[in-house]
Write an enzyme that holds these catalytic residues in place. Structure first.
Site, short mmCIF file in Angstrom:
data_model
loop_
_atom_site.label_atom_id
_atom_site.label_comp_id
_atom_site.label_asym_id
_atom_site.label_seq_id
_atom_site.Cartn_x
_atom_site.Cartn_y
_atom_site.Cartn_z
N GLY A 1 -0.42 6.39 2.15
CA GLY A 1 0.15 5.27 3.25
C GLY A 1 1.85 5.01 2.28
O GLY A 1 2.05 4.15 2.03
N ALA B 1 4.54 6.49 3.34
CA ALA B 1 6.16 6.33 3.68
C ALA B 1 6.14 4.51 4.29
O ALA B 1 6.77 4.27 5.55
CB ALA B 1 5.87 7.43 5.38
N GLY B 2 5.10 4.14 3.97
CA GLY B 2 5.27 2.71 3.96
C GLY B 2 6.44 1.51 2.81
O GLY B 2 6.68 2.66 2.67
N PHE B 3 5.82 0.83 3.15
CA PHE B 3 5.92 -0.09 2.10
C PHE B 3 6.56 -0.34 0.72
O PHE B 3 6.70 0.21 -0.18
CB PHE B 3 6.12 -2.23 2.72
CG PHE B 3 7.13 -2.62 1.65
CD1 PHE B 3 8.50 -2.63 1.74
CD2 PHE B 3 6.37 -4.09 1.65
CE1 PHE B 3 8.60 -3.86 0.89
CE2 PHE B 3 6.76 -4.87 0.52
CZ PHE B 3 8.59 -4.81 0.49
N ILE B 4 4.93 -0.71 0.59
CA ILE B 4 5.20 -0.72 -1.32
C ILE B 4 4.59 1.05 -1.53
O ILE B 4 5.07 1.51 -2.42
CB ILE B 4 3.63 -1.16 -1.79
CG1 ILE B 4 4.00 -2.91 -1.51
CG2 ILE B 4 3.80 -1.61 -3.24
CD1 ILE B 4 2.20 -4.06 -1.27
N THR C 1 -6.04 -7.54 -1.83
CA THR C 1 -4.77 -8.66 -1.53
C THR C 1 -5.48 -9.41 -2.67
O THR C 1 -6.84 -9.25 -2.46
CB THR C 1 -4.39 -8.41 -0.81
OG1 THR C 1 -3.81 -9.52 0.15
CG2 THR C 1 -6.28 -8.29 0.44
N ASP C 2 -4.88 -11.00 -2.81
CA ASP C 2 -4.90 -12.07 -3.15
C ASP C 2 -5.70 -12.57 -1.58
O ASP C 2 -6.34 -13.15 -2.28
CB ASP C 2 -3.61 -12.65 -3.73
CG ASP C 2 -2.94 -12.82 -2.45
OD1 ASP C 2 -3.25 -12.30 -1.98
OD2 ASP C 2 -2.33 -13.96 -3.17
N GLU C 3 -5.77 -11.98 -0.83
CA GLU C 3 -6.30 -12.41 0.89
C GLU C 3 -7.72 -12.75 0.28
O GLU C 3 -8.28 -13.24 1.24
CB GLU C 3 -5.74 -11.87 2.05
CG GLU C 3 -3.97 -12.18 1.35
CD GLU C 3 -3.68 -12.59 3.59
OE1 GLU C 3 -4.30 -12.77 4.47
OE2 GLU C 3 -3.06 -12.17 3.63
N TYR D 1 -8.91 -9.41 8.89
CA TYR D 1 -7.74 -8.40 7.70
C TYR D 1 -8.27 -8.53 6.32
O TYR D 1 -9.03 -7.19 6.25
CB TYR D 1 -6.18 -8.77 7.27
CG TYR D 1 -5.70 -8.34 6.46
CD1 TYR D 1 -5.57 -7.16 5.42
CD2 TYR D 1 -4.87 -8.90 5.91
CE1 TYR D 1 -5.21 -6.73 5.11
CE2 TYR D 1 -4.78 -8.86 4.30
CZ TYR D 1 -4.64 -7.36 4.30
OH TYR D 1 -3.26 -7.38 3.00
N LYS E 1 -10.54 -5.99 3.68
CA LYS E 1 -10.43 -5.54 2.33
C LYS E 1 -10.92 -6.13 1.38
O LYS E 1 -11.62 -4.97 0.71
CB LYS E 1 -8.86 -6.32 1.64
CG LYS E 1 -7.44 -5.69 3.02
CD LYS E 1 -7.10 -4.19 2.90
CE LYS E 1 -6.70 -3.70 1.44
NZ LYS E 1 -6.34 -2.42 1.68
#
Length: 362
Positions: A26, A28-31, A145-147, A172, A176
């Site tokens: 991943g 090329a994505g954000f983080i 993720t914290d979710e 989602y 995870k």
């Protein structure tokens, strides 16, 4: 009953881990792109192999800063392809995995949840199996993720630590959490040297505009009102992406195998306040009422997530970017690069349902 990882003595007693050949999914994505840039530039003696399918929210231009570095390589590939992953592991003598690739947008998970299972659970399973069979593998960092903790039900709730029970409330977050259990099982059964992270909401340059801050910024830049879900009282804790990349740098080198680390900040704000801040930064304060509209809420929208990052602080990491400076830096980036992802109009609607193939990228 809380889950306890089995300790791997020859790994957990090392003072500072040093990778040689990193496989970063991943990227090329954000983080992932920020983590790849930091590692490739800061550690020229590390080889960084970014592996990304280039789905709708990824962009190869996010890696422009490092594309020509001798210690950087990009491979276009799907994490669900075990043959290709195995080949890349072998050819590059991979010893470290940083697994960022995932389907991440909650709105999408309400309308296309099978893709989340495919990417987040099956894709992670493929990586784990390939890592288990890779003789050079020494570290597997799984980005969660914290979710997965579920909703913080009130503002007096104690911040959740890494031993808190997992109670995800949307597809989602559930995928995870499911991926985490697979990661834990490979540590327990096969002694795979894993570390898990669980992070707050992240914002900053390179983020696809389906997420709150870049979505609001791009709506305002186009003269559109921001679309507030519900009454705007739901809060999130926001971390600037460069701080998060530094957190992964710290965890990679100093994190203990078999441990979980929360990555949290100190900028908890309700969505309506985030919107007002962006409207002010973009010079529309006198037209505030015209730039705010309320839309139906999600099927279920967690009130808040509250986590403690004490374990990570003990490793030496701390948040450095202030909310005000980070938000301004983010807005300036979108003013310049708002066209990086092409036509983003579908992402700017109240409840986007993006239709790219999986997996997309964090």
């Amino acid at each position: 009953m809380s889950f306890e990882f089995i300790e791997v003595a020859d790994m957990s007693t090392e003072a500072d881990y040093e990778p040689k050949n990193i496989f970063l999914t991943g990227g090329a994505g954000f983080i992932g792109s920020h983590a790849a840039i930091l590692l490739a530039k800061k550690y020229p003696h590390y080889n960084v192999v970014v592996y990304d399918k280039l789905d709708y929210c990824a962009c190869i231009e996010n890696l422009n800063e490092v594309m020509d570095l001798p210690n950087f390589k990009f491979v276009k590939g799907d994490i669900c392809s075990s043959d290709l992953v195995t080949y890349v592991f072998k050819e590059n003598k991979i010893d470290t995995v940083l697994h960022f690739a995932a389907q991440t947008h909650v709105d999408n998970s309400f309308g296309n949840s099978f893709a989340f299972t495919q990417s987040n659970i099956y894709g992670t399973h493929v990586l784990l199996e390939c890592a288990k069979n890779c003789p050079t593998m020494r570290r597997f960092v799984h980005v969660s993720t914290d979710e997965v903790y579920g909703e913080g039900e009130d503002f007096d709730a104690k911040p959740m630590d890494e031993e808190h029970v997992l109670e995800p409330t949307n597809p989602y977050a559930a995928t995870k959490a499911g991926a985490e259990f697979l990661v834990k099982s490979y540590h327990r059964s096969f002694k795979l040297p894993v570390i898990i992270t669980r992070g707050n909401n992240v914002y900053g340059p390179h983020q696809f505009p389906e997420k709150l801050i870049p979505k609001f910024a791009n709506q305002i830049l186009r003269g559109l009102p921001v679309t507030i879900h519900g009454d705007g009282s739901n809060t999130r804790n926001f971390l600037f992406v460069e701080d998060v990349a530094r957190a992964f740098d710290c965890i990679l080198h100093k994190g203990e195998v078999g441990k979980i680390y929360n990555i949290g900040g100190c900028n908890e704000l309700p969505n309506i306040e985030v919107a007002k801040s962006l409207i002010k930064i973009l010079g529309k304060e006198k037209e505030m009422d015209d730039y705010i509209t309320y839309v139906p809420d999600r099927k279920f929208n967690d009130l808040r997530y509250t986590i403690t990052s004490e374990k990570l602080h003990k490793l030496g990491w701390k948040e450095e970017m202030s909310w005000e400076d980070g938000l301004r830096k983010t807005v300036e980036w979108y003013k310049t690069y708002t066209n990086r992802y092409g036509n983003i109009e579908n992402a700017l609607v109240a409840h986007p349902r993006m239709t790219g193939t999986s997996p997309t990228n964090i």
